[in-house]
Design an enzyme around this catalytic site. Structure first.
Site, PDB file in Angstrom:
ATOM      1  N   ASP A 100       0.880  -1.128   0.049  1.00  7.70           N
ATOM      2  CA  ASP A 100      -0.137   0.089  -0.282  1.00  7.70           C
ATOM      3  C   ASP A 100       0.957   1.226  -0.078  1.00  7.70           C
ATOM      4  OD1 ASP A 100       0.772  -0.032   2.635  1.00  7.70           O
ATOM      5  OD2 ASP A 100      -1.413  -0.188   3.544  1.00  7.70           O
TER       6      ASP A 100
ATOM      7  N   GLU B 131      -1.208  -5.703   8.985  1.00  8.65           N
ATOM      8  CA  GLU B 131      -0.441  -4.913  10.007  1.00  8.65           C
ATOM      9  C   GLU B 131      -1.355  -5.097  11.228  1.00  8.65           C
ATOM     10  OE1 GLU B 131       1.062  -1.334   6.901  1.00  8.65           O
ATOM     11  OE2 GLU B 131       0.092  -0.857   9.045  1.00  8.65           O
TER      12      GLU B 131
ATOM     13  N   GLU C 145       9.338  -3.681  10.534  1.00 13.98           N
ATOM     14  CA  GLU C 145       9.932  -2.443  10.220  1.00 13.98           C
ATOM     15  C   GLU C 145      10.077  -1.345  11.254  1.00 13.98           C
ATOM     16  OE1 GLU C 145       7.777   1.053   7.215  1.00 13.98           O
ATOM     17  OE2 GLU C 145       7.141  -0.982   7.407  1.00 13.98           O
TER      18      GLU C 145
END
EC number: 2.1.2.11
Length: 264
Positions: A45, A114, A181
């Site tokens: 995305d 996520e 991340e």
């Protein structure tokens, strides 16, 4: 060429063989990556920022992801192709399944979502219905408004322990991959060693099983802020194909990411 599968990445983890992955959004780059042997791609995305010009990933829709997934699949028919479920596309397990089906039909092999332990039921439901799942922890860009910006996550014992707990919960629920991340190297090492599934890092040091970069960061064509973890491989080679090969070689040898790309 044989299709790249999650089983191959699991084999790499067992053999401690690092692997490179990259984002892709269209036919031409997907074909180029595949031609150079870079056979794990993500339709992220992140396209909301890199392709559409938004200031976050939040405006991206499932239809956007499906469109770009189909284009990438045509360019790289044998790659292992991950696709993001975008913001608010998996608020409930049922919604997640419906939207996952859309991107899988478009050509994805796996969906990425996520979040931590709150996603356990969703991961279980998707896995039970033959939709492979990649988790995503640490700096999760869809939560930028909660975090108050793009900041390193997992610093401190409590925050680190929570991320480890989240990772173990996602694995137990059936997740087959995990993206970490912007977390400290020390935490990334703990999580990578604790999990049986492959862990792909971005801004997590060179201690994870694999690495991923947004392709625009890897080629130095970002329009604004350049993340600390990014490296412009095109600047050193002057040729996109050579840049792809150098990125792969540096990941596989552990040269990239270096200390200058890492957080503590």
């Amino acid at each position: 060429m044989k299709p790249t599968t999650i089983s191959l990445l699991q084999k790499y983890k067992q053999e401690k063989k690092r692997f490179a992955t990259i984002t892709a959004y269209d036919y031409s780059f997907a074909k180029l990556f595949a031609d150079e042997g870079l056979n794990v791609m993500l339709v992220g995305d992140s396209l909301g920022m890199t392709v559409q010009g938004h200031d976050s990933t939040l405006p991206v829709t499932v239809a956007d992801i499906a469109y770009h997934t189909a284009a990438v699949r045509r360019g790289a028919p044998n790659c292992l192709l991950l696709a993001d479920l975008p913001f608010m596309a998996y608020a409930t397990p049922e919604q997640a399944f419906e939207n996952a089906a859309t991107v899988m039909r478009a050509g994805a092999n796996m969906v990425k979502i996520e979040g931590g332990e709150w996603l356990v039921e969703t991961v279980q439901m998707l896995t039970e219905r033959a939709v492979p799942v990649c988790g995503h922890l640490g700096l999760t860009p869809q939560s930028v408004n909660i975090f108050g910006g793009y900041k390193v996550q997992g610093r401190g014992d409590e925050a680190g322990d929570q991320l480890l707990s989240d990772a173990l919960a996602l694995e137990a629920a059936g997740a087959q991959l995990l993206v970490l991340e912007c977390v400290p190297v020390e935490l990334a090492k703990r999580i990578t060693e604790a999990l049986a599934i492959p862990v792909i890092g971005i801004g997590a040091g060179n201690v994870t099983d694999g690495q991923i970069l947004v392709m625009h960061d890897a080629f130095g064509i970002t329009g604004g802020h350049i993340p600390k973890f990014a490296k412009n491989f095109l600047a050193e080679t002057g040729d996109i194909r050579a840049a792809v090969r150098q990125y792969m070689a540096e990941v596989e040898s552990g040269v990239y990411p270096g200390e200058e790309h890492s957080f503590h």
